[in-house]
Scaffold this motif. Sequence first.
Motif, PDB file in Angstrom:
ATOM      1  N   GLU A 173       0.844  -1.212   0.000  1.00 39.94           N
ATOM      2  CA  GLU A 173       0.000   0.000   0.000  1.00 39.94           C
ATOM      3  C   GLU A 173       0.872   1.253   0.000  1.00 39.94           C
ATOM      4  O   GLU A 173       0.560   2.244  -0.673  1.00 39.94           O
ATOM      5  CB  GLU A 173      -0.947   0.001   1.201  1.00 39.94           C
ATOM      6  CG  GLU A 173      -2.008  -1.064   1.135  1.00 39.94           C
ATOM      7  CD  GLU A 173      -2.886  -0.951  -0.100  1.00 39.94           C
ATOM      8  OE1 GLU A 173      -3.340   0.157  -0.434  1.00 39.94           O
ATOM      9  OE2 GLU A 173      -3.085  -1.990  -0.768  1.00 39.94           O
TER      10      GLU A 173
ATOM     11  N   LYS B 283       2.225   1.609  -3.483  1.00 36.13           N
ATOM     12  CA  LYS B 283       1.185   2.141  -4.370  1.00 36.13           C
ATOM     13  C   LYS B 283       1.024   3.653  -4.177  1.00 36.13           C
ATOM     14  O   LYS B 283       0.916   4.411  -5.140  1.00 36.13           O
ATOM     15  CB  LYS B 283      -0.143   1.438  -4.103  1.00 36.13           C
ATOM     16  CG  LYS B 283      -1.240   1.810  -5.078  1.00 36.13           C
ATOM     17  CD  LYS B 283      -2.621   1.269  -4.716  1.00 36.13           C
ATOM     18  CE  LYS B 283      -2.626  -0.121  -4.186  1.00 36.13           C
ATOM     19  NZ  LYS B 283      -3.963  -0.589  -3.776  1.00 36.13           N
TER      20      LYS B 283
ATOM     21  N   TRP C  51       1.754   6.518  -6.968  1.00 28.47           N
ATOM     22  CA  TRP C  51       0.712   7.482  -7.335  1.00 28.47           C
ATOM     23  C   TRP C  51       1.247   8.905  -7.196  1.00 28.47           C
ATOM     24  O   TRP C  51       1.006   9.754  -8.062  1.00 28.47           O
ATOM     25  CB  TRP C  51      -0.528   7.289  -6.452  1.00 28.47           C
ATOM     26  CG  TRP C  51      -1.657   8.166  -6.878  1.00 28.47           C
ATOM     27  CD1 TRP C  51      -2.645   7.851  -7.767  1.00 28.47           C
ATOM     28  CD2 TRP C  51      -1.906   9.501  -6.452  1.00 28.47           C
ATOM     29  NE1 TRP C  51      -3.495   8.917  -7.918  1.00 28.47           N
ATOM     30  CE2 TRP C  51      -3.058   9.955  -7.124  1.00 28.47           C
ATOM     31  CE3 TRP C  51      -1.273  10.378  -5.580  1.00 28.47           C
ATOM     32  CZ2 TRP C  51      -3.583  11.222  -6.944  1.00 28.47           C
ATOM     33  CZ3 TRP C  51      -1.798  11.647  -5.404  1.00 28.47           C
ATOM     34  CH2 TRP C  51      -2.943  12.057  -6.071  1.00 28.47           C
TER      35      TRP C  51
END
Length: 178
Positions: free
Chosen positions: A61, A64, A68
């Motif tokens: 996470e 990610k 992003w």
Amino acid sequence: MDKNLQKGTQLRIAVTGPESSGKTTLTKKLAEHFDASYVPEYAREYLINIDREYEESDLPEIAKGQWWSWNNIRKDKSNLFIADTEMLVIKIWSEYKYGKTHPFIKYLLKKQNFDAFILTKADIPWEEDELRENPLDRDILFDMYLKELKNQPKPFIIVEGEDPERTQKAIDFINSLR
């Protein structure tokens, strides 16, 4: 690496290294010097906001979120982007703490698109904070980063010592790539 980047091409630099080795300080100084875009380390924001001890399952996470952040940064007039950390940090963190790396982190490590790396040596004093874990292992961690960077094709330098020499070495390196 082509020292003569095409006009309009963004040079992407990653600052990497062990905890409390000056990554954030150096990234901010470089961004200010070059009037460049930079992305902070996403893990700090994530870990502060989860309001619990992190687990191995949090690392993908975090990866990610970092990804992003990179891909949603504005392009600036200097055509230079500097990242305060990258997927190698998450890979080494995972290997060191859990003895393995999630396939998603490995995938993003292969996909990340940096032109060069600046490896910060942990030869500056340790700064305590609630998120740092390895005050005695920074040399071991540095060696892990160095081994990884030697096994990839992108140019990198090691910055060490005190400022302003540390920052100037990084500035000179970036200028050599432009």
